[in-house]
Design an enzyme around this catalytic site. Sequence first.
Site, PDB file in Angstrom:
ATOM      1  CG  HIS A   1      41.162  42.843  37.316  1.00 35.56           C
ATOM      2  ND1 HIS A   1      40.133  42.836  38.242  1.00 35.56           N
ATOM      3  CD2 HIS A   1      40.572  42.954  36.097  1.00 35.56           C
ATOM      4  CE1 HIS A   1      38.974  42.932  37.616  1.00 35.56           C
ATOM      5  NE2 HIS A   1      39.211  42.996  36.311  1.00 35.56           N
TER       6      HIS A   1
ATOM      7  CB  SER B   1      36.191  42.466  35.271  1.00 38.57           C
ATOM      8  OG  SER B   1      36.701  43.759  35.139  1.00 38.57           O
TER       9      SER B   1
ATOM     10  CG  ASP C   1      41.512  42.943  41.263  1.00 39.36           C
ATOM     11  OD1 ASP C   1      41.922  43.970  40.689  1.00 39.36           O
ATOM     12  OD2 ASP C   1      40.465  42.362  40.938  1.00 39.36           O
TER      13      ASP C   1
END
Length: 377
Positions: free
Chosen positions: A357, A162, A327
Amino acid sequence: MDQDRLPPASGAWQETDPVGQRQFAHVGPLSLEAGGHLPEVTLAFESWGHLNEDGSNAVLVLHALTGDSHISGEVEPGHPTEGWWTDLIGPGAPLDTDHYFVVAPNVLGGCQGSTGPASLAPDGTHWGPRFPFLTIRDTVQAEVRLADQLGISQWQMVIGGSMGGMRALEWATMFPDRVAKLVPIATVARTSADQIAWAHTQLAAIVSDPGFQGGDYYGGPPGSGPHTGLSIARQIAQTTYRSAEELEARFGQMAQGEENPWEGGRYAVQSYLDHQGDKFVYRFDANSYKVLTEMFMAHDLGRGRGGVEQALGTISAQALVVAVDSDRLCLPEENRRIAEFLPHCVGVEMVNSHRGHDGFLIEFDQFGPLIKQFLNS
């Protein structure tokens, strides 16, 4: 906030923190990309394993937006949560601490030991809203100084998920000779309008809370501060971290316990989000959340480099890109785009997960072996 327990700046990193296993690197003043300046920067970090004599076995692990340096271990003083990637690290694990020296810094601007808005400014008061605007590149500049202090001239691998993946990409772009292998996970090379839109609503929730007080809320009575706004921001974020499929499978349209949604009660999914927001406010600072979210929004690997494709093309590290198929925050096609323009990419590995995610934090059985094989190849 843990920032209140920061050691005084001394120009040298301390061996251990009396609170938990954190160590502190005092990396000096830092001029920032947007024109601001921090007169003294401290980075909190944790490490596992031992650095070999030539410093060639070091691995850098970079956390997501609200993570910290505590990748492995139990809940302990100074760390209100368990390690967020515990299964990834240790003797015999993918990041095998019998062979590798693993370092995880808390991001600049954070609130778990590194210099951030809750830290004390030179005048002895909290930075608060005076804390300068940061970019991902600023965080890398600070982490480079940490690497120098630790005697690491090149990372055997830099890995991050991320926002940590954004930092990993910047590391490999800004300092290509210092990154041998690169693993960006569930990330993007440039923040999209959709991501900025989700982030905007989170910031709006925080700054509209009367307890925010323009960011100058430190030192108030117990319970003061923008807790409601921060909780709502976390609930919005949590929705993007999980998939619609998972939420439907777990909660559907069920009521929460004996509550009746037709009479002011909650659905089960509402209770889930309330719980996520409530526990978050006890471990995170609202100003740090704002600073890091704005940094996330500003991410663009191609800024000043001729665009994303040209920037990716300058990366010399051997790379493995990992995506999560469900995601909806960092879309799989964005990860494929990163891999397409990396000159030395071995491919994109798709993690199959219904958890969205957050799959990059959960589906260890899938991505753990991928990382181990890539690191040892």
